[in-house]
Design an enzyme around this catalytic site. Sequence first.
Site, PDB file in Angstrom:
ATOM      1  N   PHE A 143     -99.472 -74.681 -40.294  1.00  0.00           N
ATOM      2  CA  PHE A 143     -98.016 -74.454 -40.487  1.00  0.00           C
ATOM      3  C   PHE A 143     -97.195 -74.531 -39.437  1.00  0.00           C
ATOM      4  O   PHE A 143     -97.518 -74.201 -38.352  1.00  0.00           O
ATOM      5  CB  PHE A 143     -98.582 -72.746 -40.578  1.00  0.00           C
ATOM      6  CG  PHE A 143     -99.221 -72.329 -42.063  1.00  0.00           C
ATOM      7  CD1 PHE A 143     -98.312 -72.128 -43.014  1.00  0.00           C
ATOM      8  CD2 PHE A 143    -100.424 -72.180 -42.074  1.00  0.00           C
ATOM      9  CE1 PHE A 143     -98.886 -71.834 -44.368  1.00  0.00           C
ATOM     10  CE2 PHE A 143    -101.035 -71.862 -43.291  1.00  0.00           C
ATOM     11  CZ  PHE A 143    -100.163 -71.694 -44.515  1.00  0.00           C
ATOM     12  N   PRO A 144     -96.087 -74.683 -39.790  1.00  0.00           N
ATOM     13  CA  PRO A 144     -94.766 -74.663 -38.809  1.00  0.00           C
ATOM     14  C   PRO A 144     -94.295 -73.392 -38.096  1.00  0.00           C
ATOM     15  O   PRO A 144     -93.277 -73.121 -38.398  1.00  0.00           O
ATOM     16  CB  PRO A 144     -93.854 -75.295 -39.565  1.00  0.00           C
ATOM     17  CG  PRO A 144     -93.814 -74.815 -41.061  1.00  0.00           C
ATOM     18  CD  PRO A 144     -95.393 -74.809 -41.313  1.00  0.00           C
ATOM     19  N   LYS A 145     -95.147 -72.620 -37.630  1.00  0.00           N
ATOM     20  CA  LYS A 145     -94.813 -71.289 -37.244  1.00  0.00           C
ATOM     21  C   LYS A 145     -94.076 -71.146 -35.960  1.00  0.00           C
ATOM     22  O   LYS A 145     -94.690 -71.740 -34.928  1.00  0.00           O
ATOM     23  CB  LYS A 145     -96.120 -70.322 -37.343  1.00  0.00           C
ATOM     24  CG  LYS A 145     -96.664 -70.293 -38.624  1.00  0.00           C
ATOM     25  CD  LYS A 145     -97.861 -69.484 -38.502  1.00  0.00           C
ATOM     26  CE  LYS A 145     -98.279 -69.046 -40.026  1.00  0.00           C
ATOM     27  NZ  LYS A 145     -99.440 -68.152 -40.365  1.00  0.00           N
ATOM     28  N   LYS A 146     -93.298 -70.218 -35.815  1.00  0.00           N
ATOM     29  CA  LYS A 146     -92.633 -69.990 -34.722  1.00  0.00           C
ATOM     30  C   LYS A 146     -92.390 -68.562 -34.237  1.00  0.00           C
ATOM     31  O   LYS A 146     -92.347 -67.809 -35.010  1.00  0.00           O
ATOM     32  CB  LYS A 146     -91.265 -70.861 -34.359  1.00  0.00           C
ATOM     33  CG  LYS A 146     -91.397 -72.270 -34.442  1.00  0.00           C
ATOM     34  CD  LYS A 146     -89.962 -72.834 -34.597  1.00  0.00           C
ATOM     35  CE  LYS A 146     -89.312 -72.747 -33.110  1.00  0.00           C
ATOM     36  NZ  LYS A 146     -88.025 -73.518 -33.070  1.00  0.00           N
ATOM     37  N   ARG A 149    -100.896 -72.522 -36.997  1.00  0.00           N
ATOM     38  CA  ARG A 149    -100.415 -73.694 -36.432  1.00  0.00           C
ATOM     39  C   ARG A 149    -101.896 -74.812 -36.116  1.00  0.00           C
ATOM     40  O   ARG A 149    -101.722 -76.201 -36.554  1.00  0.00           O
ATOM     41  CB  ARG A 149     -99.793 -73.645 -35.247  1.00  0.00           C
ATOM     42  CG  ARG A 149     -98.305 -73.056 -35.531  1.00  0.00           C
ATOM     43  CD  ARG A 149     -97.674 -72.864 -34.306  1.00  0.00           C
ATOM     44  NE  ARG A 149     -97.281 -74.272 -33.633  1.00  0.00           N
ATOM     45  CZ  ARG A 149     -96.507 -74.174 -32.537  1.00  0.00           C
ATOM     46  NH1 ARG A 149     -95.798 -73.073 -32.247  1.00  0.00           N
ATOM     47  NH2 ARG A 149     -96.137 -75.434 -31.911  1.00  0.00           N
TER      48      ARG A 149
END
Length: 219
Positions: A86-89, A81
């Site tokens: 990056f759209p990391k969760k 991120r």
Amino acid sequence: DREFMIISYRTDMDALKAVVPEPLEITEPVVKYEFIRMPDSTGFGDYTESGQVIPVSFNGVKGGYVHSMYLNDESPIAGGREIWGFPKKFAEPNLRVEKDTLLGTLDVGSVRVATGTMGYKHRSLDLEVIRKSLEAPSFLLKIIPHVDCSPRICELVRYYLTDLNIKGAWAGPAGLELHDHALAAVAELPVLEVLSATHILTDLTLGLGKVVHDYLGTE
């Protein structure tokens, strides 16, 4: 030894238009749902991720827009991120072989939000064709707010996979189910038809990104 299961499916074009940022252009109403095992990742170790990539084009060059990513390891979430955008969760993705089936799942807490299945190594694919597909650019929307919550960074980032050593690639029959979740909205890009599935084993390097569009106009 990064391992992919990529299930391509047809979805609703209006739903895609709602999530893909300009100046990226949508090439077709298709989404690639990915389950990825990374058992030997430099600096990050062993983890798994899952998410959606949307085929797009930028200045006439075809690539993929990374729309969602869910990981089970905090270090690559933070690094992905903060460096690339990056759209990391955090969640619990899994990719494993069950008898004659490659099985991918994504759980958020106790809730199952994605299940993908594929026949295991039914048909070998041309490794050079797979190499070229992985060499295409990928795009990210990097957003970082200021300390007062106003926008500070809003950029379109492009990156490439490099040092590719394709060890194997296969196709087979596949199925994909996506389920509604308030905070993991993968089902907002609904599965209308499963088109294909690819299983890939490869070594690679994730190259650093480059800003190709600044939405705040500071460059």
